[in-house]
Write a protein that holds these residues in place. Structure first.
Motif, PDB file in Angstrom:
ATOM      1  N   LEU A   1      51.443  56.203  22.298  1.00 12.83           N
ATOM      2  CA  LEU A   1      52.492  56.047  21.549  1.00 12.83           C
ATOM      3  C   LEU A   1      52.247  56.118  20.172  1.00 12.83           C
ATOM      4  CD1 LEU A   1      55.143  53.791  23.259  1.00 12.83           C
ATOM      5  CD2 LEU A   1      55.124  56.257  23.543  1.00 12.83           C
ATOM      6  N   GLY A   2      52.105  57.311  19.359  1.00  8.92           N
ATOM      7  CA  GLY A   2      51.748  57.293  17.937  1.00  8.92           C
ATOM      8  C   GLY A   2      50.431  58.003  17.933  1.00  8.92           C
ATOM      9  N   SER A   3      50.558  59.096  17.349  1.00 11.12           N
ATOM     10  CA  SER A   3      49.182  59.806  17.526  1.00 11.12           C
ATOM     11  C   SER A   3      48.312  59.040  16.164  1.00 11.12           C
ATOM     12  CB  SER A   3      49.270  61.415  17.058  1.00 11.12           C
ATOM     13  OG  SER A   3      50.125  61.504  16.035  1.00 11.12           O
ATOM     14  N   HIS A   4      48.754  58.665  15.381  1.00 14.74           N
ATOM     15  CA  HIS A   4      48.230  57.958  14.028  1.00 14.74           C
ATOM     16  C   HIS A   4      48.773  56.698  13.724  1.00 14.74           C
ATOM     17  CE1 HIS A   4      47.282  58.366   9.496  1.00 14.74           C
ATOM     18  NE2 HIS A   4      46.382  57.813  10.197  1.00 14.74           N
ATOM     19  N   VAL A   5      48.076  55.744  13.555  1.00 18.68           N
ATOM     20  CA  VAL A   5      48.449  54.265  13.139  1.00 18.68           C
ATOM     21  C   VAL A   5      47.615  53.870  11.940  1.00 18.68           C
ATOM     22  CG1 VAL A   5      48.437  52.120  13.989  1.00 18.68           C
ATOM     23  CG2 VAL A   5      49.052  53.579  15.367  1.00 18.68           C
ATOM     24  N   SER A   6      48.151  53.463  10.904  1.00 21.32           N
ATOM     25  CA  SER A   6      47.638  53.123   9.782  1.00 21.32           C
ATOM     26  C   SER A   6      47.860  51.657   9.659  1.00 21.32           C
ATOM     27  CB  SER A   6      48.118  53.951   8.544  1.00 21.32           C
ATOM     28  OG  SER A   6      47.433  53.400   7.278  1.00 21.32           O
ATOM     29  N   VAL A   7      46.905  50.477   9.264  1.00 22.56           N
ATOM     30  CA  VAL A   7      47.144  49.216   9.110  1.00 22.56           C
ATOM     31  C   VAL A   7      46.343  48.879   7.657  1.00 22.56           C
ATOM     32  CG1 VAL A   7      47.606  48.772  11.527  1.00 22.56           C
ATOM     33  CG2 VAL A   7      45.472  48.421  10.504  1.00 22.56           C
ATOM     34  N   SER A   8      46.682  47.719   7.262  1.00 22.19           N
ATOM     35  CA  SER A   8      45.932  47.201   6.010  1.00 22.19           C
ATOM     36  C   SER A   8      44.693  46.384   6.508  1.00 22.19           C
ATOM     37  CB  SER A   8      46.642  46.374   5.111  1.00 22.19           C
ATOM     38  OG  SER A   8      47.652  47.117   4.479  1.00 22.19           O
ATOM     39  N   GLU A   9      43.688  46.500   5.855  1.00 23.36           N
ATOM     40  CA  GLU A   9      42.397  45.485   6.247  1.00 23.36           C
ATOM     41  C   GLU A   9      43.190  44.035   6.524  1.00 23.36           C
ATOM     42  OE1 GLU A   9      39.340  45.548   3.634  1.00 23.36           O
ATOM     43  OE2 GLU A   9      37.578  45.213   5.220  1.00 23.36           O
ATOM     44  N   GLY A  10      42.440  43.425   7.603  1.00 25.18           N
ATOM     45  CA  GLY A  10      43.000  41.959   7.752  1.00 25.18           C
ATOM     46  C   GLY A  10      44.237  41.863   8.406  1.00 25.18           C
TER      47      GLY A  10
ATOM     48  N   LEU B   1      47.657  49.109  19.282  1.00 25.10           N
ATOM     49  CA  LEU B   1      47.855  50.786  19.966  1.00 25.10           C
ATOM     50  C   LEU B   1      48.318  50.600  21.085  1.00 25.10           C
ATOM     51  CD1 LEU B   1      44.215  51.652  18.727  1.00 25.10           C
ATOM     52  CD2 LEU B   1      46.505  51.831  17.345  1.00 25.10           C
ATOM     53  N   ARG B   2      49.393  51.411  21.363  1.00 26.58           N
ATOM     54  CA  ARG B   2      50.281  51.301  22.663  1.00 26.58           C
ATOM     55  C   ARG B   2      49.786  52.192  23.522  1.00 26.58           C
ATOM     56  NH1 ARG B   2      54.793  48.174  21.471  1.00 26.58           N
ATOM     57  NH2 ARG B   2      55.201  47.941  19.066  1.00 26.58           N
ATOM     58  N   CYS B   3      49.883  51.865  24.863  1.00 29.52           N
ATOM     59  CA  CYS B   3      49.460  52.835  25.885  1.00 29.52           C
ATOM     60  C   CYS B   3      50.501  52.443  27.295  1.00 29.52           C
ATOM     61  CB  CYS B   3      47.957  52.368  26.416  1.00 29.52           C
ATOM     62  SG  CYS B   3      47.699  53.492  27.833  1.00 29.52           S
ATOM     63  N   ASN B   4      51.159  53.487  27.818  1.00 29.82           N
ATOM     64  CA  ASN B   4      51.938  53.304  28.973  1.00 29.82           C
ATOM     65  C   ASN B   4      51.492  54.101  30.042  1.00 29.82           C
ATOM     66  OD1 ASN B   4      53.890  52.524  26.657  1.00 29.82           O
ATOM     67  ND2 ASN B   4      54.508  51.525  28.569  1.00 29.82           N
ATOM     68  N   TYR B   5      51.320  53.552  31.344  1.00 28.25           N
ATOM     69  CA  TYR B   5      50.780  54.504  32.403  1.00 28.25           C
ATOM     70  C   TYR B   5      51.849  54.650  33.390  1.00 28.25           C
ATOM     71  CZ  TYR B   5      50.854  50.064  35.068  1.00 28.25           C
ATOM     72  OH  TYR B   5      51.291  48.843  35.647  1.00 28.25           O
TER      73      TYR B   5
ATOM     74  N   ASP C   1      36.703  49.566  11.987  1.00 30.11           N
ATOM     75  CA  ASP C   1      37.593  49.844  13.239  1.00 30.11           C
ATOM     76  C   ASP C   1      38.289  51.310  13.200  1.00 30.11           C
ATOM     77  OD1 ASP C   1      38.898  46.643  13.148  1.00 30.11           O
ATOM     78  OD2 ASP C   1      37.211  47.472  14.360  1.00 30.11           O
ATOM     79  N   ALA C   2      37.916  51.858  11.940  1.00 32.12           N
ATOM     80  CA  ALA C   2      38.681  53.300  11.890  1.00 32.12           C
ATOM     81  C   ALA C   2      37.872  54.420  12.683  1.00 32.12           C
ATOM     82  CB  ALA C   2      38.594  53.700  10.320  1.00 32.12           C
ATOM     83  N   ALA C   3      38.638  54.716  13.613  1.00 37.43           N
ATOM     84  CA  ALA C   3      38.114  55.742  14.728  1.00 37.43           C
ATOM     85  C   ALA C   3      39.357  56.130  15.499  1.00 37.43           C
ATOM     86  CB  ALA C   3      37.133  54.915  15.559  1.00 37.43           C
ATOM     87  N   GLU C   4      38.975  56.982  16.584  1.00 40.26           N
ATOM     88  CA  GLU C   4      39.999  57.475  17.486  1.00 40.26           C
ATOM     89  C   GLU C   4      39.747  56.733  18.633  1.00 40.26           C
ATOM     90  OE1 GLU C   4      41.576  60.715  16.313  1.00 40.26           O
ATOM     91  OE2 GLU C   4      42.954  60.677  17.964  1.00 40.26           O
ATOM     92  N   TYR C   5      41.310  56.433  19.230  1.00 37.91           N
ATOM     93  CA  TYR C   5      41.230  55.556  20.418  1.00 37.91           C
ATOM     94  C   TYR C   5      41.933  56.087  21.723  1.00 37.91           C
ATOM     95  CZ  TYR C   5      39.501  51.762  17.311  1.00 37.91           C
ATOM     96  OH  TYR C   5      38.660  50.975  16.603  1.00 37.91           O
ATOM     97  N   PHE C   6      41.376  55.939  22.888  1.00 34.93           N
ATOM     98  CA  PHE C   6      41.961  56.807  23.868  1.00 34.93           C
ATOM     99  C   PHE C   6      41.999  55.740  24.933  1.00 34.93           C
ATOM    100  CE2 PHE C   6      41.192  61.187  22.736  1.00 34.93           C
ATOM    101  CZ  PHE C   6      40.103  61.108  21.710  1.00 34.93           C
TER     102      PHE C   6
ATOM    103  N   THR D   1      44.908  58.090  19.708  1.00 29.87           N
ATOM    104  CA  THR D   1      45.686  57.385  18.444  1.00 29.87           C
ATOM    105  C   THR D   1      44.463  57.260  17.666  1.00 29.87           C
ATOM    106  OG1 THR D   1      47.217  56.315  19.867  1.00 29.87           O
ATOM    107  CG2 THR D   1      46.973  55.498  17.617  1.00 29.87           C
ATOM    108  N   ARG D   2      44.637  57.732  16.208  1.00 31.09           N
ATOM    109  CA  ARG D   2      43.836  57.795  15.270  1.00 31.09           C
ATOM    110  C   ARG D   2      44.170  56.520  14.381  1.00 31.09           C
ATOM    111  NH1 ARG D   2      43.552  60.612  10.093  1.00 31.09           N
ATOM    112  NH2 ARG D   2      45.012  61.692  10.833  1.00 31.09           N
TER     113      ARG D   2
END
Lengths: 113, 118
Positions: free
Chosen positions: A7-16, A21-25, A85-90, A107-108
């Motif tokens: 859920l969410g192709s892009h997530v942006s958070v502040s440092e700290g 990151l959400r995943c449903n199966y 931690d900035a990366a793509e997560y699968f 999710t980026r």
């Protein structure tokens, strides 16, 4: 058929800040679930996996994920985000019997200073 | 020592050409894979080999032909390249799924080969 949805192709958070990151199966059998990370211009690297046993699994770089059967979820969290931690997560599920991993769409994660 | 190595890392070629990507793993794994990652980062399995035997062949055009001369190598040959073949191709390896141990069911990926078809 077994599959994962992120859920969410892009997530942006502040440092700290907290990373979530959400995943449903979807699976008719007990799933084997994985999170992989892909840094820019690199291959995928395993963060953590759930097969059996403890439902809260800890991975590298301070990440952890909790398998919740009732919610068919395997969300990835980290208490305090770091710029690195900035990366793509699968998220991925193992298709048992077929010997293959099926990946979510990714999710980026962007970390703001 | 690179665990899964792919060559070349970058490949730029014209439509209609034939090209190959090579992959080698030094982990002693029995199973090797090719995955394709498109421009939207979506990863899809193409093929897998277990000890030189083809075990997964997804719906891939027959212009793509994998070859595994031994269990440490899995090469990908692509004939008559098309624009839509432009992608990053990842090789990966694993122990046979289902076996126990901490490394079970885990894929180790190469760094990828970026193919651009002009």
């Amino acid at each position: 058929a077994q599959s994962v949805t992120q859920l969410g192709s892009h997530v942006s958070v502040s440092e700290g800040a907290l990373v979530l990151l959400r995943c449903n199966y979807s699976s008719s059998v007990p799933p084997y679930l994985f999170w992989y990370v892909q840094y820019p211009n690199q291959g995928l690297q395993l963060l953590l996996k759930y097969t059996t046993g403890a439902t809260l699994v800890k991975g590298i770089n301070g990440f952890e994920a909790e398998f919740k059967k009732s919610e068919t979820s395997f969300h990835l969290t980290k208490p305090s985000a770091h710029m690195s931690d900035a990366a793509e997560y699968f998220c991925a599920v193992l298709i048992q019997g077929a010997q293959k991993l099926v990946f979510g769409q990714g999710t980026r994660l962007t970390i703001n200073p | 020592d690179t665990a899964v190595s792919q060559t070349p890392k970058y490949l730029v070629t014209q439509m209609g050409n034939d090209k190959s990507i090579k992959c080698e793993q030094n982990l002693g794994h029995d199973t090797m894979y090719w995955y394709k990652q498109d421009s939207k980062k979506f990863l899809k399995i193409m093929f897998s080999y277990n000890n030189k035997e083809l075990i997964i062949n997804e719906t891939v055009p027959n212009r793509f032909s994998p070859k595994s001369p031994d269990k440490a190598h899995l090469n990908l040959h692509i004939n008559s390249l098309e624009l839509g073949d432009s992608a990053v191709y990842f090789c990966a390896s694993s122990q046979v799924f289902g076996q126990g141990g901490s490394g079970a069911n885990v894929l180790t990926f190469g760094a990828g080969s970026r193919l651009t078809v002009l």
